[in-house]
Design an enzyme around this catalytic site. Structure first.
Site, PDB file in Angstrom:
ATOM      1  N   HIS A 139       0.946  -0.974  -0.253  1.00  0.00           N
ATOM      2  CA  HIS A 139       0.232  -0.559  -0.024  1.00  0.00           C
ATOM      3  C   HIS A 139       0.586   1.270   0.537  1.00  0.00           C
ATOM      4  CE1 HIS A 139      -2.948  -2.853   1.311  1.00  0.00           C
ATOM      5  NE2 HIS A 139      -3.908  -2.190   1.061  1.00  0.00           N
ATOM      6  N   LYS A 166      -1.265  -8.069  -4.212  1.00  0.00           N
ATOM      7  CA  LYS A 166      -2.362  -6.580  -4.199  1.00  0.00           C
ATOM      8  C   LYS A 166      -1.431  -5.346  -4.194  1.00  0.00           C
ATOM      9  CE  LYS A 166      -5.670  -5.000  -1.130  1.00  0.00           C
ATOM     10  NZ  LYS A 166      -6.258  -5.106   0.486  1.00  0.00           N
TER      11      LYS A 166
END
Length: 234
Positions: A139, A166
């Site tokens: 992230h 991800k």
């Protein structure tokens, strides 16, 4: 990839709903509501729990949650404050908790924030040896990296033994959103690896609807409270 008779595949995103309640009891209640509503993927954000340091209560809660999510895919996630979460964990404590989740055999996936570890490949490998499916995450809450950097980060995570890669980034311009969507599409097509990508914030909302274009196998929708900037109601 198929789990609990649910097919997980790129370009055909499932909707995952994070549970961000602060108690185990409330989390279990929310899970029952979501399951009854037909939600196929549930992420339990364990870092929100007040009881997180109560290992016995957590272990029992995980078993109850797994029972509730018998037909739904369950993702177990703990994020530290540095990772945009709530837990005040150092690396050693996080590894301990990830191992606890894996050994409990309750979650279909555990989420690992890849670049916070000194040797992330070893962390992933240890979890895989325990029979745990792993999502490797990155992230960036500040920006959308340059294209070459983004692709390199995705490839590095892919090179581990993880099952899903991800990446979530923060756009500053509309072109940040579109170029990240293009990179996601290219990565999904070129590698065949299961991928989850999204641009965060108001500007990036379109990416959460566009998994069939970007290649994402899962997108996230909130229930009562968002767990990331720009998340839309499931």
């Amino acid at each position: 990839m198929r789990i609990k008779n649910i097919s997980i595949e790129n370009f055909n995103p499932l909707v995952c709903v994070p549970i961000v309640d602060t108690t185990i009891e409330a989390s279990l209640s929310t899970a029952k509501t979501l399951v009854e509503d037909g939600v196929e993927v549930i992420e339990w954000r364990l870092d929100y729990l007040k009881e997180l340091d109560n290992v016995r209560a957590l272990d029992e809660g995980l078993k109850e949650m797994a029972s509730i999510c018998y037909y739904s895919i369950l993702i177990g996630t703990i994020r530290t404050t540095k990772e945009g979460g709530k837990a005040d964990f150092d690396e050693a404590k996080m590894k301990k908790y990830l191992s606890l989740i894996a050994k409990s055999k309750t979650c279909d996936f555990v989420d690992v924030e890849y670049y916070t570890y000194e040797n992330p490949k070893e962390v992933v490998s240890a979890l895989k040896k325990l029979g745990q499916n792993v999502i490797c995450s990155h992230h960036d809450f500040d920006e959308t990296p340059e294209d070459d950097t983004t692709f390199t980060l995705l490839e590095e995570m892919e090179s581990s033994e993880c099952d899903v890669v991800k990446m979530a980034v923060m756009p500053q311009t509309t072109s940040d959103v579109t170029r990240f969507m293009d990179i996601s599409n290219a990565f999904a097509n070129e590698t065949g690896k299961l991928v989850i990508t999204m641009s965060m914030g108001e500007l990036g909302k379109v990416s959460r609807y566009a998994g069939s274009v970007t290649g994402s196998c899962i997108t996230f929708g909130s229930f009562n409270q968002e767990s990331a900037p720009g998340q839309v109601d499931y």
